[in-house]
Design a protein around this motif. Structure first.
Motif, PDB file in Angstrom:
ATOM      1  N   VAL A   1      -2.474  13.204  -4.206  1.00  0.00           N
ATOM      2  CA  VAL A   1      -2.904  11.862  -3.800  1.00  0.00           C
ATOM      3  C   VAL A   1      -3.091  10.973  -5.030  1.00  0.00           C
ATOM      4  O   VAL A   1      -2.588   9.837  -5.071  1.00  0.00           O
ATOM      5  N   GLU A   2      -3.762  11.477  -6.038  1.00  0.00           N
ATOM      6  CA  GLU A   2      -3.993  10.683  -7.247  1.00  0.00           C
ATOM      7  C   GLU A   2      -2.683  10.319  -7.949  1.00  0.00           C
ATOM      8  O   GLU A   2      -2.541   9.215  -8.469  1.00  0.00           O
TER       9      GLU A   2
ATOM     10  N   GLN B   1       0.096   9.614  -6.617  1.00  0.00           N
ATOM     11  CA  GLN B   1       0.836   8.604  -5.861  1.00  0.00           C
ATOM     12  C   GLN B   1       0.156   7.243  -5.862  1.00  0.00           C
ATOM     13  O   GLN B   1       0.708   6.273  -5.349  1.00  0.00           O
ATOM     14  N   SER B   2      -1.004   7.149  -6.445  1.00  0.00           N
ATOM     15  CA  SER B   2      -1.767   5.906  -6.442  1.00  0.00           C
ATOM     16  C   SER B   2      -0.952   4.747  -6.998  1.00  0.00           C
ATOM     17  O   SER B   2      -0.385   4.839  -8.090  1.00  0.00           O
ATOM     18  N   GLY B   3      -0.880   3.682  -6.219  1.00  0.00           N
ATOM     19  CA  GLY B   3      -0.208   2.461  -6.655  1.00  0.00           C
ATOM     20  C   GLY B   3       1.302   2.477  -6.560  1.00  0.00           C
ATOM     21  O   GLY B   3       1.953   1.500  -6.917  1.00  0.00           O
TER      22      GLY B   3
ATOM     23  N   ARG C   1       0.821  -1.208   0.000  1.00  0.00           N
ATOM     24  CA  ARG C   1       0.000   0.000   0.000  1.00  0.00           C
ATOM     25  C   ARG C   1       0.861   1.266   0.000  1.00  0.00           C
ATOM     26  O   ARG C   1       1.987   1.275   0.453  1.00  0.00           O
ATOM     27  N   THR C   2       0.288   2.337  -0.489  1.00  0.00           N
ATOM     28  CA  THR C   2       0.922   3.644  -0.443  1.00  0.00           C
ATOM     29  C   THR C   2       0.500   4.335   0.843  1.00  0.00           C
ATOM     30  O   THR C   2      -0.694   4.456   1.117  1.00  0.00           O
TER      31      THR C   2
END
Length: 86
Positions: A47-48, A50-52, A13-14
């Motif tokens: 946030v978007e 950094q997803s994944g 997880r991030t």
């Protein structure tokens, strides 16, 4: 967060901490540089983006890395130990 990340190095997880900037709120006061409307889109974009990616990051609302204060381990070393390859 850093101690949690160190205990869960294999967790894909991030883990993301974000600094929204100095925002005009009851806490930030009337002289703060940003309105909520200026800060929130940057937080969402950060946030978007950094997803994944996995690992632990502390980022400002513009997506820039925020230096950990009081760290005994240089941030570049910490990132290598905690972050996972994309």
């Amino acid at each position: 967060m850093r101690s949690h990340a160190a205990r869960h190095v294999d967790d894909p997880r991030t883990l993301l901490l974000t600094a929204p900037g100095w925002v005009r709120t009851d806490l930030g006061g009337p002289h703060a540089r940003l309105t909520a409307g200026q800060s929130i889109p940057g937080v969402v974009d950060t946030v978007e983006a950094q997803s994944g990616k996995g690992g632990l990051r502390f980022l400002a609302h513009q997506g820039r890395t925020v230096r950990w204060v009081g760290s005994r381990v240089p941030s570049s070393t910490w990132d290598r130990r905690v972050s996972r390859p994309a």
